[in-house]
Design a protein around this motif. Structure first.
Motif, short mmCIF file in Angstrom:
data_model
loop_
_atom_site.label_atom_id
_atom_site.label_comp_id
_atom_site.label_asym_id
_atom_site.label_seq_id
_atom_site.Cartn_x
_atom_site.Cartn_y
_atom_site.Cartn_z
N MET A 1 32.82 35.04 -80.45
CA MET A 1 31.37 35.10 -80.59
C MET A 1 30.97 34.61 -81.97
O MET A 1 30.69 35.40 -82.88
N LYS A 2 30.94 33.34 -82.17
CA LYS A 2 30.60 32.78 -83.48
C LYS A 2 29.11 32.39 -83.50
O LYS A 2 28.51 32.21 -82.47
N PRO A 86 21.28 44.71 -80.20
CA PRO A 86 20.31 43.75 -79.66
C PRO A 86 20.87 42.90 -78.52
O PRO A 86 20.13 42.45 -77.66
N GLY A 87 22.18 42.63 -78.53
CA GLY A 87 22.79 41.75 -77.52
C GLY A 87 24.24 41.54 -77.90
O GLY A 87 24.90 42.47 -78.36
N LEU A 88 24.74 40.32 -77.74
CA LEU A 88 26.13 40.06 -78.13
C LEU A 88 26.29 40.28 -79.63
O LEU A 88 25.39 39.96 -80.41
N VAL A 89 27.42 40.84 -80.00
CA VAL A 89 27.73 41.04 -81.42
C VAL A 89 29.02 40.29 -81.74
O VAL A 89 29.80 39.98 -80.84
N PRO A 90 29.27 39.97 -83.01
CA PRO A 90 30.50 39.23 -83.36
C PRO A 90 31.75 40.03 -82.97
O PRO A 90 31.73 41.26 -82.94
N ASP A 91 32.83 39.31 -82.66
CA ASP A 91 34.07 39.95 -82.21
C ASP A 91 34.51 41.10 -83.11
O ASP A 91 34.83 42.19 -82.62
N GLY A 92 34.52 40.85 -84.42
CA GLY A 92 35.01 41.87 -85.35
C GLY A 92 34.19 43.15 -85.29
O GLY A 92 34.73 44.25 -85.36
N VAL A 93 32.88 43.00 -85.16
CA VAL A 93 31.97 44.15 -85.05
C VAL A 93 32.23 44.90 -83.75
O VAL A 93 32.30 46.14 -83.71
N PHE A 94 32.43 44.14 -82.68
CA PHE A 94 32.71 44.70 -81.36
C PHE A 94 34.00 45.53 -81.39
O PHE A 94 34.03 46.69 -80.96
N PHE A 95 35.07 44.95 -81.95
CA PHE A 95 36.36 45.64 -82.01
C PHE A 95 36.28 46.92 -82.85
O PHE A 95 36.86 47.95 -82.50
N GLU A 96 35.57 46.82 -83.99
CA GLU A 96 35.44 47.96 -84.90
C GLU A 96 34.77 49.15 -84.18
O GLU A 96 35.20 50.29 -84.31
N PHE A 103 30.93 52.50 -77.68
CA PHE A 103 30.72 51.34 -76.85
C PHE A 103 29.34 50.78 -77.16
O PHE A 103 28.35 51.51 -77.11
N VAL A 104 29.27 49.48 -77.49
CA VAL A 104 27.96 48.88 -77.79
C VAL A 104 27.28 48.46 -76.49
O VAL A 104 27.89 47.83 -75.64
N ALA A 105 26.03 48.83 -76.36
CA ALA A 105 25.26 48.49 -75.16
C ALA A 105 23.97 47.79 -75.56
O ALA A 105 23.28 48.22 -76.50
N ALA A 145 42.35 51.31 -77.78
CA ALA A 145 43.49 50.51 -78.23
C ALA A 145 43.13 49.02 -78.22
O ALA A 145 43.60 48.25 -79.06
N TYR A 146 42.27 48.61 -77.29
CA TYR A 146 41.83 47.21 -77.27
C TYR A 146 41.07 46.89 -78.56
O TYR A 146 41.26 45.82 -79.15
N GLY A 147 40.22 47.80 -79.00
CA GLY A 147 39.49 47.61 -80.25
C GLY A 147 40.44 47.47 -81.44
O GLY A 147 40.33 46.56 -82.26
N1 HBI Z 1 29.21 41.97 -77.80
N2 HBI Z 1 27.46 43.31 -77.13
C1 HBI Z 1 28.68 42.77 -76.88
N3 HBI Z 1 29.31 43.05 -75.72
C2 HBI Z 1 30.54 42.54 -75.44
O1 HBI Z 1 31.10 42.83 -74.36
C3 HBI Z 1 31.14 41.69 -76.38
C4 HBI Z 1 30.45 41.41 -77.57
N4 HBI Z 1 31.00 40.60 -78.49
C5 HBI Z 1 32.31 40.03 -78.32
C6 HBI Z 1 32.94 40.34 -77.02
N5 HBI Z 1 32.36 41.12 -76.15
C7 HBI Z 1 34.22 39.75 -76.54
O2 HBI Z 1 34.11 38.36 -76.65
C8 HBI Z 1 35.48 40.26 -77.24
O3 HBI Z 1 36.22 41.01 -76.28
C9 HBI Z 1 36.42 39.19 -77.68
#
Ligand code: HBI
Ligand code: FE
Length: 284
Positions: A1-2, A86-96, A103-105, A145-147
């Motif tokens: 998600m860049k 707000p919507g999609l977030v960057p990968d690093g933020v999502f994993f954190e 869970f981000v919604a 664990a995925y995060g």
């Molecule tokens: N952001 N809000 C949100 N929801 C997701 O499911 C999400 C994301 N950002 C990145 C992402 N998923 C995936 O691309 C990662 O699993 C790599």
């Protein structure tokens, strides 16, 4: 998600207030329509754990769920919570967030003319699709664990491989259950069309889950999947992933080619060999 830009009203971790009181009656009505349609559809099609969690979490109450109320129930079960973004977030933020059992919604809900398709995850996809399984202890462990694995995969330049695992399990996973195959992936569970297609249509392959095979397999983002992978149980998924060290797996994968989304290999456990008729007819 860049290339995502954080809106000025979001916090550093991209969260925003849900402001539940600000949803309009028509937004609540959109949730109710989607909920009614999907919960009926999923009876007997979704995994028992998914269907039961809808009751336990009281997602069947009318209107868009208030995250504060939902979090009281979910937190008591597995310690997870839902936060608004707000919507999609960057990968690093999502994993954190996942690594910390958040869970981000998406806060927003789709417009009435978008009931069947939208690009960004909204509150219906995220809460109806994803949250039920966060009440399951084995699946909740897998998500956390995925995060943690995502944060490690960033430095190992392996996010594309790991993202395929998420795609083919969390979003589009099937599970063996009750002598048949059931749905657990959120992308299927929140889609009217795909919840029929994934289980009943002759078109897609249904293959036994194999961790390395899945991480080599490309996927479609523009249509229903051409292949679904079927796990034996959430406990088996947890065991195969949470307890594995992915660093050597990524090294092995670096020397192996990608697999096309529709491929069936001699080594696959084939539960159903797809005709791929859907794509053929769409390509005309
Ligand atoms: N952001 N809000 C949100 N929801 C997701 O499911 C999400 C994301 N950002 C990145 C992402 N998923 C995936 O691309 C990662 O699993 C790599
Ligand atoms: Fe999703």
């Amino acid at each position: 998600m860049k290339g995502l830009k954080r809106p000025p009203y979001a916090e550093d971790d991209w969260t925003i207030p849900q402001d539940w009181a600000d949803y309009t009656p028509s937004e609540h009505a959109t949730w109710d329509r989607l909920f009614e349609r999907q919960s009926k559809m999923l009876r007997g099609r979704a995994s028992d754990a998914f269907v039961k969690a809808i009751d336990v979490l009281r997602l069947d109450q009318p209107g868009i769920p208030d995250f504060a109320v939902l979090n009281d129930r979910l937190g008591g079960l597995t310690g997870w919570s839902v936060v608004a973004v707000p919507g999609l977030v960057p990968d690093g933020v999502f994993f954190e967030h996942l690594a910390h059992k958040r869970f981000v919604a998406g806060r927003f809900i789709r417009r009435p003319d978008q009931l069947d398709y939208l690009e960004e995850p909204d509150v219906f996809h995220d809460v109806f699709g994803h949250v039920p399984l966060l009440a399951d202890p084995a699946f909740a462990d897998y998500m956390q664990a995925y995060g943690e694995g995502g944060l490690r995969a960033e430095s190992l330049h392996a996010i594309d491989k790991l993202a395929r695992l998420y795609w083919y399990t969390v979003e589009f996973g099937l599970i063996r259950e009750g002598g048949g195959i059931r749905i657990y992936g959120a992308g299927i569970a929140s889609s009217y069309g795909e919840s029929v297609f994934a289980l009943d249509d002759a078109s897609p392959n249904r293959l036994g889950f194999d961790l390395m095979r899945v991480m080599r397999t490309r996927y479609r983002i523009d249509d229903y999947q051409q292949t679904y992978f079927v796990i034996d149980s959430f406990e088996d998924l947890r065991r195969q992933t949470v307890e594995a060290d992915f660093a050597p797996l990524y090294e092995t994968l670096a020397g192996q080619g990608d697999i096309q989304p529709d491929a069936v290999l001699p080594t696959d456990l084939v539960l159903h060999r797809g005709t791929q008729a859907r794509l053929r007819s769409r390509r005309g």
